[in-house]
Design an enzyme around this catalytic site. Structure first.
Site, mmCIF file in Angstrom:
data_model
loop_
_atom_site.group_PDB
_atom_site.id
_atom_site.type_symbol
_atom_site.label_atom_id
_atom_site.label_comp_id
_atom_site.label_asym_id
_atom_site.label_seq_id
_atom_site.Cartn_x
_atom_site.Cartn_y
_atom_site.Cartn_z
ATOM 1 N N SER A 207 -9.396 -4.424 -9.472
ATOM 2 C CA SER A 207 -9.094 -5.751 -8.945
ATOM 3 C C SER A 207 -9.301 -6.823 -10.014
ATOM 4 O O SER A 207 -8.655 -6.788 -11.047
ATOM 5 C CB SER A 207 -9.935 -6.008 -7.693
ATOM 6 O OG SER A 207 -9.384 -7.069 -6.952
ATOM 7 N N ASP A 303 -0.145 -4.200 -1.911
ATOM 8 C CA ASP A 303 -1.567 -4.413 -2.167
ATOM 9 C C ASP A 303 -2.205 -5.232 -1.042
ATOM 10 O O ASP A 303 -1.785 -6.354 -0.759
ATOM 11 C CB ASP A 303 -1.728 -5.136 -3.506
ATOM 12 C CG ASP A 303 -3.170 -5.274 -3.928
ATOM 13 O OD1 ASP A 303 -3.871 -6.121 -3.340
ATOM 14 O OD2 ASP A 303 -3.601 -4.550 -4.845
ATOM 15 N N HIS A 370 -6.121 -1.179 -1.774
ATOM 16 C CA HIS A 370 -6.604 -2.021 -2.865
ATOM 17 C C HIS A 370 -7.783 -1.319 -3.515
ATOM 18 O O HIS A 370 -8.800 -1.077 -2.866
ATOM 19 C CB HIS A 370 -7.032 -3.390 -2.330
ATOM 20 C CG HIS A 370 -7.387 -4.377 -3.401
ATOM 21 N ND1 HIS A 370 -6.436 -4.990 -4.192
ATOM 22 C CD2 HIS A 370 -8.577 -4.860 -3.806
ATOM 23 C CE1 HIS A 370 -7.035 -5.814 -5.040
ATOM 24 N NE2 HIS A 370 -8.341 -5.753 -4.827
#
Length: 425
Positions: A207, A303, A370
């Site tokens: 991330s 996502d 994610h």
């Protein structure tokens, strides 16, 4: 003790207000009472089941080390505290190999947000866990992490709010934006602990840490001699400069705030700044083709974080028409699915050119997820997500060790039945 820890984690999760209801696995729904995810978007993923509550026998708990030399270098967290990392030593054939993972955890784009952030582990080591479990790509079990299990594995904690990029301060608010200095201090410390002798090295991140892995990839490569195999992996770090459901650009506004607040105009890659404005140079789509070190992009085409915080955040959906869809893909209308398909198409088009050079790799699966490297079930398990019959860990390993093809782009939703999709309430 285990029961008390379990109850505390459930309480903390209820306070976050995001509870995973179910996860499709190979086309089947797994109910919440069978599996629980304590998932923090843009940050460390933590996996638990009621029959295996982070048993230390299964997942090694790795202690936090603060970088004592960092203060003298001005390499400090938002609140001025020391930065830190977790190191699990390698052994055997992996004793001279290093995997360095940069933690994720979002960004702060205003003084108010950053002041609040410095009262959490995302802005202060005073609030960081003293031990964390190493799972997924950080696991020390060959059965769970076949290619990297016996490497020296490091997790560098994230406490600067700017993806390890800033070098400024706000004296009035008592905020330190020293991400770049933290990066340098952490690398110097690790080099002194044996990383300078690495035969093979991999920089990864999830991330906001995945974005940082792109920013710092060539810097990482320059630490080693040409004889060292050095590559980088960005997991869920491919944030698009996309149009949101209101016709605006919610993520661009956020990034513009980060760039301005941390004075990143002079800290971002020069070859990008020569072409584009600073905010555009915080988006990986404008950076990846200039990265010289081999890079692997791993991302879910739908996502989950980008759907919730970039495409359809509450701030741009005052009527709430996207509320059900943003939390549960199964509740999206045909027109909403069409909007998400356009987002996927743009992502695919942006990575195609990047994937052309042999040195680069791509794994783009059509999942609502994610961060997939840190999670035990998505990294390497019997039912892990696959694209063209290849799982994530195998694809990354094949790319890193040059064993075979690693340019894997999935067909559009709903064709992939192997996804571990995230559904929220």
């Amino acid at each position: 003790m285990i029961k008390k820890r379990w109850e505390m984690k459930k309480l903390l999760w209820s306070l976050f207000g995001i509870i995973l209801l179910n996860i499709p696995v190979n086309g089947m729904m797994m109910e919440f009472d069978e599996m629980e995810w304590f998932t923090e978007f843009n940050g460390t993923k933590m996996f638990q089941t009621k029959s295996d509550v982070y048993s230390e026998a299964k997942f090694p708990m790795v202690g936090l080390t603060l970088i004592q030399s960092a203060a003298a270098k001005g390499a400090v967290c938002l609140d001025g505290s020391l930065p830190g990392y977790h190191l699990h030593r390698g052994s055997g054939s992996g004793a001279n190999n290093w995997l360095v993972q940069l933690e994720g955890g979002g960004w702060c784009d205003t003084v108010r947000n950053c002041v609040y952030r410095k009262t959490s582990r995302r802005g202060s080591s005073s609030y960081m866990e003293k031990q964390i479990p190493f799972t997924g790509i950080l696991s020390d079990q060959a059965a769970e992490n076949p290619d990297f299990y016996n490497w020296n594995r490091v997790k560098v904690r994230y406490c600067d709010g700017g993806s390890f990029s800033g070098d400024s301060e706000n004296k009035a608010a008592k905020l330190q934006f020293r991400g770049k200095r933290i990066w340098l201090a952490a690398m110097e410390e690790l080099m002194g602990k044996g990383m300078h002798q690495a035969k093979q090295a991999l920089l990864s991140g999830c991330s906001a840490g995945g974005l940082a892995a792109i920013f710092r990839c060539d810097d990482f490569g320059k630490l080693f001699p040409p004889s060292t195999r050095v590559k980088c992996l960005s997991d869920a770090g491919f944030f698009l400069d996309a149009i949101d459901v209101s016709g605006g650009r919610a993520l661009r506004r956020l990034y513009a705030g980060v760039v301005k607040l941390q004075n990143l105009q002079t800290m971002l890659p020069r070859d990008c700044l020569d072409r584009l404005n600073p905010t555009s140079c915080f988006f990986p789509q404008n950076l990846i083709n200039q990265v010289k070190t081999p890079l692997f992009i791993l991302n879910a085409a739908y996502d989950s974080w980008q759907i919730q915080e970039s495409l359809a955040p509450k701030s741009v959906d005052p009527s709430g028409s996207w509320n059900d869809c943003r939390l549960n893909y199964a509740k999206c209308s045909p027109s909403q699915i069409q909007f998400l398909q356009a987002f996927r198409t743009r992502m695919v088009n942006l990575v195609k050119g990047f994937a052309t050079p042999r040195k680069n790799g791509v794994f783009l699966n059509s999942c609502f997820a994610h961060c997939q490297t840190e999670r035990h079930d998505t990294w390497y398990a019997k039912n892990s997500p696959i694209v063209k019959n290849k799982g994530i860990a195998v694809a990354v390993g094949d790319w890193y060790f040059e064993r075979g093809g690693a340019k894997l782009i999935d067909c559009p939703y709903p064709c992939d039945k192997t996804c571990h999709n995230l559904v929220f309430r």
